[in-house]
Design an enzyme around this catalytic site. Structure first.
Site, PDB file in Angstrom:
ATOM      1  N   TYR A 233       0.914  -1.259   0.126  1.00 33.47           N
ATOM      2  CA  TYR A 233      -0.067   0.206   0.034  1.00 33.47           C
ATOM      3  C   TYR A 233       0.822   1.192   0.061  1.00 33.47           C
ATOM      4  O   TYR A 233       1.964   1.112   0.698  1.00 33.47           O
ATOM      5  CB  TYR A 233      -0.984  -0.048   1.071  1.00 33.47           C
ATOM      6  CG  TYR A 233      -2.067  -1.018   1.049  1.00 33.47           C
ATOM      7  CD1 TYR A 233      -3.351  -0.311   0.456  1.00 33.47           C
ATOM      8  CD2 TYR A 233      -1.943  -2.206   1.769  1.00 33.47           C
ATOM      9  CE1 TYR A 233      -4.269  -1.295   0.672  1.00 33.47           C
ATOM     10  CE2 TYR A 233      -3.310  -2.779   1.666  1.00 33.47           C
ATOM     11  CZ  TYR A 233      -4.320  -2.244   0.956  1.00 33.47           C
ATOM     12  OH  TYR A 233      -5.427  -3.290   1.169  1.00 33.47           O
TER      13      TYR A 233
ATOM     14  N   ARG B 150      -3.041 -11.741   3.949  1.00 34.68           N
ATOM     15  CA  ARG B 150      -4.221 -11.307   3.410  1.00 34.68           C
ATOM     16  C   ARG B 150      -4.225 -11.983   1.765  1.00 34.68           C
ATOM     17  O   ARG B 150      -3.519 -11.899   1.048  1.00 34.68           O
ATOM     18  CB  ARG B 150      -4.573  -9.959   3.085  1.00 34.68           C
ATOM     19  CG  ARG B 150      -4.459  -9.069   4.513  1.00 34.68           C
ATOM     20  CD  ARG B 150      -5.580  -9.656   5.448  1.00 34.68           C
ATOM     21  NE  ARG B 150      -7.122  -9.877   4.801  1.00 34.68           N
ATOM     22  CZ  ARG B 150      -8.054  -9.101   4.451  1.00 34.68           C
ATOM     23  NH1 ARG B 150      -7.762  -7.941   4.453  1.00 34.68           N
ATOM     24  NH2 ARG B 150      -9.019  -9.785   3.958  1.00 34.68           N
TER      25      ARG B 150
ATOM     26  N   HIS C  22     -10.859  -3.286  -1.444  1.00 29.79           N
ATOM     27  CA  HIS C  22     -11.659  -2.586  -0.360  1.00 29.79           C
ATOM     28  C   HIS C  22     -12.689  -1.929  -1.347  1.00 29.79           C
ATOM     29  O   HIS C  22     -12.527  -0.993  -1.967  1.00 29.79           O
ATOM     30  CB  HIS C  22     -10.970  -1.708   0.648  1.00 29.79           C
ATOM     31  CG  HIS C  22     -10.008  -2.398   1.348  1.00 29.79           C
ATOM     32  ND1 HIS C  22     -10.255  -2.882   2.588  1.00 29.79           N
ATOM     33  CD2 HIS C  22      -8.492  -2.952   1.021  1.00 29.79           C
ATOM     34  CE1 HIS C  22      -9.211  -3.412   2.973  1.00 29.79           C
ATOM     35  NE2 HIS C  22      -8.142  -3.313   2.458  1.00 29.79           N
TER      36      HIS C  22
HETATM   37 FE   LIG Z   1      -6.260  -4.306   2.467  1.00 27.88          FE
END
Ligand SMILES: [Fe+3]
Lengths: 204, 249
Positions: B115, B164, B169
């Site tokens: 991210y 994950r 999202h």
């Molecule tokens: Fe995430």
């Protein structure tokens, strides 16, 4: 067998995770140039009718630690008690008031803050007046489904005492968790996710 | 603002949320939920005008590249690195009616699972051409589409070795604030889905499967991008057939 109702199931919620700010307030977390501004930062302009107030607070976990990765959205009526929404059929809302705000909790001190106006009163389903209030929706890492609550106002004691929702809170001491405390034009409401001061959350 | 003139205004309250279909607040395998889960019962409230209304977002606020994560952060002439995909689908309500004018916002890791965030410490590389956010608004039939790169899986501090699965999202605005929803989309065939403590917060396997987007071969663009289809269902409204009214009201 019987006839099928042809209903779908609601998409299950999942946590907003630690990086909700990337998606919903990218400028806030230094992803610049994708959107001009983050949505929900400006609820009012210079022509908005009503009393200017700020709503601010923090979110605490069960260990009394402040959340610095959460996000709060608010939704409220305008000064006359009308919502800026096509589903509002009772009247036309102030075109200079969005009624909706979005604010990340600060990465430093966890404070969320909205510059808005004090809402007018809106009726409950049976026609009784509800006390003025702002609806809050809270998401964060560790919260599996967004939490709804309301902020009422400390200087509306009479209206609060007659409010149809507040009246239904069985443990009277918990009513205080939904009352934002006024100091000047600033109302403060702290959200407690659990513990002795746990906020009253709503299943709407 | 979407045209409402040929639609009856939506004034009904929403169907009660099926809380058993969603994850409970307390899911100890997902450790952060332990201190962030309310322990008292929720106070139930059949929606009032404060919750059955909601903000409207106009198509005019959407920029040309807002639904193109491959290019909306990239330097001119460049593009994000990764498997090029299209994600598309419809937003419907529980009555299977399209939700027009729904605002969808999405965010994700880059192709390496990283991210763009100052708190993110995973050693996978930042892609200088990938920001990781996008948004769009559904059309009159509830359709939406966006272009991105397939996000990578990533490790996270929960158990000693938790990862994950690849996911995107989603944040969704319908027409009422009570419909407000944030969720995550997963990809068909990913074995990591069934190892993830966040996925496993949802008790019902059929509910988890509702979050898994199938490969949509028919919509795949040859020599360009594969497509995945992800439909989203928001809460439906009761019809206002015989709503309680005060006498003479
Ligand atoms: Fe995430």
């Amino acid at each position: 067998m019987v006839q099928d109702l042809h209903r779908l199931k609601e998409t299950p919620s999942q946590t907003a995770g630690p990086y909700v700010h990337i998606g919903l307030t990218p400028n806030f977390c230094d992803i610049r140039g994708v959107y001009e501004t983050d949505l929900g930062t400006a609820m009012v302009n210079e022509r908005t009718l009503g009393e200017r107030i700020s709503l601010r607070g923090r979110i605490f976990d069960g260990g009394e630690t402040v959340l610095r990765d959460g996000m709060v959205e608010i939704w409220q009526a305008d000064a006359a008690g009308f919502h800026n929404s096509p589903s509002e059929l009772r009247g036309t809302a102030d075109p200079n008031f969005t009624g909706w705000g979005r604010c990340p909790t600060s990465g430093e001190d966890g404070i969320f803050h909205f510059d808005t106006i004090k809402p007018g009163r809106v009726p409950y389903k049976d026609g009784r007046w509800m006390a003025p209030h702002i609806t809050l929706w809270i998401v964060a890492r560790g919260i599996n489904i967004g939490l709804h609550t309301r902020a009422y106002f400390s200087d509306e004691a009479d209206a609060n005492a007659a409010d149809p929702l507040l009246s239904r809170i069985e443990h009277r001491a918990r009513v205080e968790t939904m009352i934002a405390q006024r100091e000047g034009n600033i109302y403060t409401i702290d959200i407690h996710l659990q513990g002795p001061k746990e906020t009253v959350f709503l299943d709407i | 603002m979407p045209t409402q003139s040929n639609q009856r205004p939506e004034t009904g309250a929403f169907f009660a949320r099926d809380r058993a279909w969603h994850a409970p607040a307390l899911t100890p395998e997902y450790k952060t939920s332990i201190l962030r889960s309310p322990q008292r019962p929720l106070l139930s409230l059949d929606g009032t005008i404060s919750e059955i209304t909601g903000p409207v977002f106009g198509h005019s606020m959407i920029g040309e590249l807002d639904n193109d994560l491959i290019h909306n952060y990239a330097r001119s002439g460049e593009s994000a690195i990764g498997e090029r995909i299209i994600v598309h689908g419809r937003v419907l309500d529980e009555n299977a009616r399209p939700v027009r004018g729904a605002l969808l916002e999405f965010w994700q890791a880059n192709a390496g699972g990283r991210y763009r965030h100052k708190k993110e410490t995973y050693l996978a590389a930042i892609d200088p051409n990938f920001g990781g956010c996008g948004r769009t608004i559904t059309d009159d039939e509830g359709h939406y589409a966006f272009r991105t790169v397939k996000p990578g899986p990533y490790p996270w501090p929960n158990g000693v070795n938790d990862w994950r699965p690849a996911h995107i999202h989603f944040s969704v605005f319908g027409h009422g604030f009570a419909q407000r929803l944030i969720t995550q989309m997963y990809f068909e065939g990913d074995p990591m889905i069934w190892k993830c403590p966040i996925v496993q917060t949802i008790p019902d396997r059929a509910a988890i499967e509702q979050l898994i987007a199938p490969l949509d071969w028919g919509q795949t663009i040859p020599m360009d991008a594969r497509a995945f289809k992800f439909d989203i269902v928001l809460r439906g409204r009761r019809s206002t057939l015989f709503e309680n009214r005060l006498e003479g009201n």
